[in-house]
Design an enzyme around this catalytic site. Structure first.
Site, mmCIF file in Angstrom:
data_model
loop_
_atom_site.group_PDB
_atom_site.id
_atom_site.type_symbol
_atom_site.label_atom_id
_atom_site.label_comp_id
_atom_site.label_asym_id
_atom_site.label_seq_id
_atom_site.Cartn_x
_atom_site.Cartn_y
_atom_site.Cartn_z
ATOM 1 N N ASP A 153 13.016 37.099 -6.126
ATOM 2 C CA ASP A 153 12.821 38.556 -6.045
ATOM 3 C C ASP A 153 11.350 38.942 -6.025
ATOM 4 O OD1 ASP A 153 12.805 37.524 -8.723
ATOM 5 O OD2 ASP A 153 12.612 39.583 -9.429
ATOM 6 N N GLU A 154 11.104 40.081 -5.429
ATOM 7 C CA GLU A 154 9.839 40.808 -5.536
ATOM 8 C C GLU A 154 8.612 39.939 -5.239
ATOM 9 O OE1 GLU A 154 10.642 44.359 -8.613
ATOM 10 O OE2 GLU A 154 10.474 42.422 -9.594
ATOM 11 N N TRP A 196 15.937 42.554 -19.361
ATOM 12 C CA TRP A 196 14.508 42.311 -19.145
ATOM 13 C C TRP A 196 13.786 42.750 -20.413
ATOM 14 C CZ3 TRP A 196 13.915 39.398 -15.054
ATOM 15 C CH2 TRP A 196 14.855 39.475 -14.028
ATOM 16 N N THR A 197 12.735 42.031 -20.785
ATOM 17 C CA THR A 197 12.226 42.242 -22.150
ATOM 18 C C THR A 197 10.760 42.686 -22.225
ATOM 19 O OG1 THR A 197 11.737 39.877 -22.347
ATOM 20 C CG2 THR A 197 13.885 40.616 -23.142
ATOM 21 N N GLU A 198 10.261 43.334 -21.177
ATOM 22 C CA GLU A 198 8.876 43.833 -21.260
ATOM 23 C C GLU A 198 8.671 44.717 -22.487
ATOM 24 O OE1 GLU A 198 10.651 43.693 -18.484
ATOM 25 O OE2 GLU A 198 9.380 43.488 -16.698
ATOM 26 N N TRP A 201 20.734 42.357 -7.089
ATOM 27 C CA TRP A 201 20.147 43.123 -8.193
ATOM 28 C C TRP A 201 19.805 44.555 -7.807
ATOM 29 C CZ3 TRP A 201 15.053 45.063 -8.473
ATOM 30 C CH2 TRP A 201 14.148 44.600 -7.499
ATOM 31 N N HIS A 209 6.762 36.197 -9.040
ATOM 32 C CA HIS A 209 6.851 36.117 -10.512
ATOM 33 C C HIS A 209 6.360 34.741 -10.983
ATOM 34 C CE1 HIS A 209 8.913 39.941 -11.292
ATOM 35 N NE2 HIS A 209 9.471 39.766 -10.117
ATOM 36 N N ARG A 237 8.891 37.571 -20.883
ATOM 37 C CA ARG A 237 8.093 38.749 -21.261
ATOM 38 C C ARG A 237 7.957 38.809 -22.773
ATOM 39 N NH1 ARG A 237 10.438 40.304 -16.439
ATOM 40 N NH2 ARG A 237 8.779 40.491 -14.878
ATOM 41 N N TYR A 289 21.448 47.122 -15.835
ATOM 42 C CA TYR A 289 20.152 46.777 -16.421
ATOM 43 C C TYR A 289 20.038 47.474 -17.778
ATOM 44 C CZ TYR A 289 17.901 44.199 -12.596
ATOM 45 O OH TYR A 289 17.552 43.244 -11.670
ATOM 46 N N ASP A 312 17.687 47.315 -19.952
ATOM 47 C CA ASP A 312 16.341 47.682 -20.407
ATOM 48 C C ASP A 312 15.994 49.108 -19.982
ATOM 49 O OD1 ASP A 312 16.369 46.709 -17.757
ATOM 50 O OD2 ASP A 312 14.206 46.383 -17.780
ATOM 51 N N ASP A 342 8.444 33.403 -15.799
ATOM 52 C CA ASP A 342 8.045 34.625 -15.088
ATOM 53 C C ASP A 342 6.531 34.710 -15.185
ATOM 54 O OD1 ASP A 342 7.972 37.401 -14.031
ATOM 55 O OD2 ASP A 342 10.121 37.347 -14.425
HETATM 56 C C1 ACM Z 1 14.621 42.072 -10.554
HETATM 57 O O1 ACM Z 1 14.965 43.024 -11.263
HETATM 58 N N1 ACM Z 1 13.409 42.026 -10.045
HETATM 59 C C2 ACM Z 1 15.516 40.977 -10.260
#
Ligand code: ACM
Ligand code: ZN
Length: 479
Positions: free
Chosen positions: A258-259, A411-413, A326, A200, A103, A361, A363, A132
């Protein structure tokens, strides 16, 4: 100094298992003698500081290294060392910290600084989130086009580019990775690379649009996930994993999981053909099929796969594969199609690393009144919540042995610079390091942590770390 005054001046983070102040101080330049002692647990050490000498005993190099970390924190303001007897060892083997470099890209110097700070808190697993949707950051010989197409500093399309000083590329070349690996090894940190799939996956699709799902008319419909019916796409990821296994020496490789929205797979004739050909029940089973294929691929190269909860959805994946939890707490969390609790994974025979968003987390905002930083989400994760992290929570006692440990996630968004990264991490990462080193069984009280943290945070600041202030505890008189 009186022993009680010396004890009050000692501020070690994480707190060692046993600490006794024996009285008096030793000069800064006191000679250190190293002893091998096979009875000391892995990564553990015994440290004896006496007026006439310092003795460090350990059964391995890591223990000797951590004794040195403790020794540096022991120094009193005048540089002298309090005479102490310390016996110490970690509660968990996996004491990790994750960094998302997709990110926002962080160059080698920033990564080395990150590793320095990890080592200074006895953290030993660097989870390098290299790919990602927003950027592919690892140059691999089999597919140089992937990194070449990610030459933007900033993975966010809605923000201006920022100046950056890593030459003219915004990925890690092979010699830069080797440089980071050597730097980490010297600090007893294992590097865990992550290659995200099947979701991702947008950065790959930016370079290879032909790897995306299509509808019945051949129009592209997929933007974030691999087309599971596309053999070339899966072969490309296997080529990448092959390169990763050659480059990274550690025995664990993270493959995301994930996701992944599986809705596109429902409307894609190629994915549906795969489901039919493999005799799979549905799209969930298709993700499970990818997991099994990639886990086997890594196994054949002597590596254990690691992945986020959903990659173990549906079961039947080799128990060699490790789950990284997670979502939520240990037991609960996730929507129905994503529900793979930590207890479920452990009961199925998988080892676990706990990275629950509820506690670790970084962030998320930290509950500071005038925080100048933007955060990706609203929910507060204040320091005391981080200090309550326990990787064994909600895991049945008979399965505790499956929990390798845990880690914090960055996480670095909304984290474009090292300064902002450090502000978000520290001092919350101090809390996580103590949770992982001590375990819930011997973790001191939060008040005790705060007392030591006052000294320790000043140490970080003096070292140039852009650490956030410690939030004040809630005022009991306020209503
Ligand atoms: C995640 O936070 N989607 C691993
Ligand atoms: Zn498809």
């Amino acid at each position: 100094m009186e022993p009680t005054a010396i004890l009050a001046a000692i501020a070690l983070v994480p707190q060692p298992a046993e600490l006794a102040v024996t009285g008096g101080t030793a000069p800064a330049a006191t000679e250190v003698r190293y002893v091998e002692d096979a009875s000391i647990p892995a990564e553990g050490y015994r440290l004896s500081v006496a007026e006439d000498g310092i003795r460090i005993a350990s059964s391995d190099e890591a223990g000797r290294f951590y004794a040195g970390v403790t020794l540096r924190q022991l120094a009193l303001p005048d540089g002298s060392l309090p005479c102490v007897e310390i016996a110490d060892a970690p509660a968990f083997a996996w004491r990790g910290m994750h960094l998302d470099v997709s990110r926002h890209f962080f160059g080698v110097d920033d990564v080395k600084r990150f590793l320095d700070l990890m080592a200074a808190h006895k953290l030993n697993r660097f989870h390098w989130h290299l790919t990602d949707g927003q950027g592919w950051r690892l140059d691999v010989p089999s597919h140089p086009e992937l990194a070449a197409a990610s030459a933007r500093r900033n993975g966010r399309k809605d923000e201006a580019e920022e100046p950056f000083a890593q030459g003219d590329h915004f990925f890690y070349a092979e010699e830069e990775v080797r440089d980071v690996l050597a730097y980490a090894a010297a600090r007893h940190i294992e590097v865990v690379p992550e290659i995200e799939m099947p979701g991702h996956f947008g950065a790959v699709l930016g370079t290879h649009p032909e790897f995306a799902c299509v509808d019945a008319d051949g129009n592209r419909i997929g933007w974030n996930e691999i087309c599971a019916g596309n053999d070339a796409a899966l072969a490309c990821m296997e080529d990448v994993l092959d390169d990763v296994c050659r480059l990274f020496p550690f025995g664990v490789v993270h493959i995301g999981g994930d996701e992944c929205s599986r809705k596109k797979w429902r409307d894609c004739p190629r994915c549906q053909a795969r489901i039919k050909a493999e005799g799979l029940a549905d799209e969930d089973a298709l993700q499970n099929w990818i997991s099994r294929r990639m886990v086997r691929f890594l196994e054949a190269r002597g590596r254990r796969a690691l992945g986020w909860d959903e990659y173990l959805l549906g079961g039947g994946v080799s128990t060699n594969a490790i789950g990284m939890r997670w979502r939520g707490g240990g037991g609960a969390g996730g929507g129905p199609s994503n529900f793979v609790s930590a207890a479920t994974m452990a009961a199925a025979g998988h080892d676990l690393v706990m990275a629950n968003s509820r506690w670790v987390y970084l962030d998320y905002p930290q509950g500071l009144p005038d925080d100048p930083c933007r955060y990706t989400f609203d929910k507060q994760k204040p320091l005391d919540l981080c200090y309550a992290f326990d990787p064994l929570r909600d895991i049945p006692p008979e399965l505790h042995g499956r929990v390798l440990g845990g880690q914090g996630c960055n996480w670095t968004e909304t984290t474009p610079t090292r300064e902002i990264l450090e502000w978000k991490m520290w001092p919350r990462a101090c809390a996580l390091a103590e949770c992982l080193w001590c375990g819930a069984g011997r973790k001191p009280s939060y008040d005790d942590f705060l007392r030591r943290l006052e000294v320790h945070r000043a140490r970080l600041v003096a070292d140039g770390v852009n650490a956030a202030p410690v939030p004040l505890p809630p005022d009991p008189l306020a209503r």
